[in-house]
Design an enzyme around this catalytic site. Structure first.
Site, PDB file in Angstrom:
ATOM      1  N   GLY A 288      43.001  30.703  43.611  1.00  0.00           N
ATOM      2  CA  GLY A 288      43.401  31.203  42.104  1.00  0.00           C
ATOM      3  C   GLY A 288      44.502  32.179  42.415  1.00  0.00           C
ATOM      4  O   GLY A 288      44.984  32.319  41.153  1.00  0.00           O
ATOM      5  N   GLY A 289      44.462  33.077  43.488  1.00  0.00           N
ATOM      6  CA  GLY A 289      45.469  34.409  43.672  1.00  0.00           C
ATOM      7  C   GLY A 289      46.296  33.435  44.026  1.00  0.00           C
ATOM      8  O   GLY A 289      47.451  32.520  43.457  1.00  0.00           O
ATOM      9  N   ASP A 311      37.232  30.010  44.474  1.00  0.00           N
ATOM     10  CA  ASP A 311      37.546  31.108  43.830  1.00  0.00           C
ATOM     11  C   ASP A 311      36.451  31.393  43.701  1.00  0.00           C
ATOM     12  O   ASP A 311      35.585  30.378  42.820  1.00  0.00           O
ATOM     13  CB  ASP A 311      38.583  30.545  43.088  1.00  0.00           C
ATOM     14  N   LYS A 411      49.160  46.921  54.836  1.00  0.00           N
ATOM     15  CA  LYS A 411      48.005  48.480  54.534  1.00  0.00           C
ATOM     16  C   LYS A 411      47.175  48.436  55.417  1.00  0.00           C
ATOM     17  O   LYS A 411      46.201  50.012  54.603  1.00  0.00           O
ATOM     18  CB  LYS A 411      47.602  48.474  52.825  1.00  0.00           C
ATOM     19  N   ASN A 450      54.456  43.506  49.955  1.00  0.00           N
ATOM     20  CA  ASN A 450      54.174  42.340  48.975  1.00  0.00           C
ATOM     21  C   ASN A 450      55.257  41.749  48.728  1.00  0.00           C
ATOM     22  O   ASN A 450      55.980  41.398  48.831  1.00  0.00           O
ATOM     23  CB  ASN A 450      55.098  44.545  48.071  1.00  0.00           C
ATOM     24  N   SER A 455      49.567  38.680  41.177  1.00  0.00           N
ATOM     25  CA  SER A 455      49.306  40.117  40.132  1.00  0.00           C
ATOM     26  C   SER A 455      49.110  41.175  39.904  1.00  0.00           C
ATOM     27  O   SER A 455      49.220  41.978  39.498  1.00  0.00           O
ATOM     28  CB  SER A 455      47.286  39.203  39.816  1.00  0.00           C
ATOM     29  N   THR A 475      55.487  56.196  40.709  1.00  0.00           N
ATOM     30  CA  THR A 475      54.936  57.071  41.057  1.00  0.00           C
ATOM     31  C   THR A 475      54.843  57.691  42.243  1.00  0.00           C
ATOM     32  O   THR A 475      54.701  59.353  42.047  1.00  0.00           O
ATOM     33  CB  THR A 475      53.548  56.170  42.372  1.00  0.00           C
TER      34      THR A 475
END
Length: 659
Positions: A288-289, A311, A411, A450, A455, A475
């Site tokens: 579902g992401g 999910d 990351k 990214n 979301s 940021t």
């Protein structure tokens, strides 16, 4: 203008009768003028001449009525309808000769060609005049726009807008010198250097980009030029959407952020994309992401026999399952789609699902990925990302799953946050399992940065902030990120998985990193607003810098070492990186599981430091539950690396049975 609007608002039957009367008067007037110009005024004074004029006017109206000319809506008049009108008028001219002979009027044959020219110009010109008056009556209600691109798409867009009620096309801009200075669809074509002058002279409020087939690098150049003018820009759909019928040329939309990046898509290698999918049972976790749902859409296109969606989010799972079931029905596919509402943390249930459906290929996209949230919820991040993946991987090995593809992140490279550390640890788990003897499952990891529109992406956040009137929050002034579209990322994941032999870390070519502050400024300017800063104190929207969030880096990396090998796909590389033998990893995971079970946060942080993750966190622990408890006990904040007495050890994680 009021009388013009009143004329336009008359009932259609009234306007048709007025047009019939006008045509009759014009035909009579043209015939009289033709006779006078030829010099046969005497013929007009006779009764037969007057009768001929009257009969000719009525006959022309009747002829045009029979040919359907009065049913034509003038604002939609095209070449075919104009041809019908011309044909009717020419037949009317020929009928003049027949009437002249029938009545016996002494009219010269020289009158016919002159009458033909006059009546064509008069009756046809009346319709052109009425159409222009109609457009003029609507101008105050419509937004004046400039169309960038005078090609086929631009012409079609201009025609659609002229009949629409929202935009008023005033001119074209085009880079090709051959069109500059010409008239296209009745609009002048100008050089791009005249853009700023045109914006002021024509009081333009919007630029519509009509170059759907232009490469993204070219679109980026144009958008950068337009951004300097702080003019709102919208674009028409891409050529693929236009050709497939998914969109129309006048379906304008906001500029896609991928156009700002200028990144060109690469065609998929068909032999790779469907290699692990066609006629197989495929399972996707995190279905579902953002990435998981796009993986499911693309997997369905390659004809699996069964697609299993996993999910723990009920609505997200429901939404993607309904979408895919609808696609199966509309395309009459043979693929079955099964939705399983379960968390990957339940290893036994994962094993049951794999055994029950006979899963052959597994794409693992389920994870907690929001850096500050995982940083503030250390235990749950470890439980889901590390031990959820561990249980899933062990279940895949036990059930003989052929291929296990794990979606990783940039990351995970020299992580400064818990989320990145957990993803690097899951990479080590997959590498260690792949290195074991007689492992039936082919493991690989795909690492990228990214994705636009996900979301947690900054792009929708920036759009919402701009719509609210700002400020736009960034940021740090120098923070950069790699970006890729969701469809391209999913496509490359499928292709990378097909190239795996076991234990590889595939790295996707993300292009050049993007400075987030520049991205925010471009989005503001392309919305027709000005950035408020020291140079423009009267600007519309300010960019404010909020400071790096816990665990956030200034820049991301994709590679741990420099040992990178190319693959047969130009945007997929493979990297040889530090791995961990299963025996050592197993004992580490037992200790980590014990610390996690008893929420021993400092012990967890210390274990992450000891593992070969190159973990580089900040100097303070940010889990609010731990912070509140520790502050009550000690009244201070403990630096990372110190320890406190823990609760009794938790039962050992049952890893031995999986050896």
């Amino acid at each position: 203008m009021r009388w013009l609007v009143a004329l336009v608002m008359l009932p259609r039957w009234v306007k048709r009768w007025l047009l019939r009367v006008a045509d009759g008067l014009l035909v009579a007037g043209c015939l009289l003028l033709a006779v006078m110009l030829v010099g046969e005024r005497e013929a007009l004074l006779e009764a037969k001449g007057i009768l001929l004029v009257a009969v000719m006017a009525l006959a022309t109206i009747l002829l045009l009525e029979v040919m359907g000319v009065y049913r034509i809506v003038l604002r939609f008049m095209n070449q075919h309808m104009a041809l019908i009108l011309v044909t009717g008028l020419l037949i009317s001219v020929v009928s003049l000769l027949a009437l002249d002979l029938l009545i016996g009027s002494p009219m010269s044959l020289h009158v016919l060609p002159l009458f033909a020219l006059l009546v064509l110009f008069a009756v046809g010109g009346l319709r052109l005049l009425l159409r222009e008056l109609y457009q003029l009556s609507r101008c105050p209600q419509r937004q004046p726009v400039l169309i960038y691109g005078a090609g086929v798409a631009g012409c079609e867009l201009a025609r659609a807008l002229q009949h629409g009620g929202r935009y008023w096309p005033r001119a074209f801009i085009d880079d090709w010198r051959g069109l500059q200075g010409a008239l296209v669809e009745g609009l002048p074509v100008h050089h791009p250097d005249q853009l700023e002058t045109l914006m002021q002279r024509l009081d333009l409020e919007l630029v519509l980009l009509a170059i759907p087939s232009a490469p993204r690098c070219r679109r980026r150049e144009i958008l950068e030029r337009l951004a300097r003018l702080s003019v709102p820009v919208q674009t028409i759909p891409g050529s693929e959407d236009l050709v497939s019928g998914r969109a129309r040329v006048n379906d304008t939309c906001n500029v896609a952020v991928e156009d700002l990046l200028g990144r060109e898509p690469v065609a998929a290698f068909a032999e790779l994309t469907g290699a692990d999918i066609r006629d197989k049972v495929v399972m996707v976790t995190g279905a579902g992401g953002s990435i998981g749902s796009e993986l499911c859409r693309q997997i369905l296109q390659h004809g699996p026999s069964l697609l299993v969606l996993v999910d723990n989010g009920e609505y997200a799972l429901y939404a993607i399952e309904q979408e895919l079931q609808g696609q199966v029905r509309s395309d009459a596919r043979q693929t079955r789609v099964e939705a399983q509402l379960v968390s990957i943390q339940h290893g036994d249930r994962m094993r049951e699902i794999m055994a029950g459906f006979g899963v052959q290929t597994l794409y693992h996209a389920a994870a907690y990925k929001h850096v500050p949230l995982v940083e503030a919820n250390l235990v749950e991040g470890i439980r889901n990302n590390v031990f959820g993946t561990l249980g899933l991987a062990l279940a895949a090995v036990d059930q003989g799953v052929e291929t296990f593809v794990m979606v990783s992140t940039d990351k995970a490279v020299r992580p400064t946050n818990v989320m990145g550390a957990t993803k690097r640890l899951t990479e080590l788990i997959c590498q260690a399992l792949a290195a074991r003897e007689a492992c039936p499952t082919r493991f690989c990891m795909v690492r990228f940065g990214n994705v636009l529109g996900s979301s947690g992406s900054v792009v929708p956040l920036f759009r919402r902030q701009i719509e609210r009137g700002g400020p736009v929050e960034v940021t740090h002034p120098e923070i950069t990120r790699y970006f890729m579209t969701i469809p391209e990322a999913a496509q490359l994941v499928l292709q990378a998985g097909a190239m795996a032999s076991g234990g590889e870390v595939f790295v996707l070519d993300m292009g050049e990193p993007v400075r987030i502050a520049d991205l925010a400024a471009s989005m503001i300017r392309l919305s027709g607003l000005e950035v408020k800063d020291d140079a423009h104190p009267d600007g519309d929207i300010e960019i404010v810098y909020t400071g790096l969030r816990p665990g956030e880096k200034l820049y991301e990396e994709l590679l741990i070492g420099a040992d990178v090998l190319a693959t047969r796909h130009p945007r997929i590389m493979t990297s040889r990186e530090v791995s961990w033998e299963w025996s050592a990893l197993e004992s580490f995971l037992e200790e980590l599981y014990e610390a996690m079970t008893h929420s021993r946060h400092l012990r967890i942080i210390k274990l992450l430091h000891e593992a070969p993750l190159d973990y580089r966190p900040g100097d303070r622990l940010v889990d609010p539950t731990w912070q509140a408890r520790h502050d009550r006990i000690a009244g201070t904040v403990v630096p990372v690396g110190s320890e406190s007495a823990g609760a009794p050890l938790a039962p050992r994680l049952g890893l031995q049975a999986s050896k």
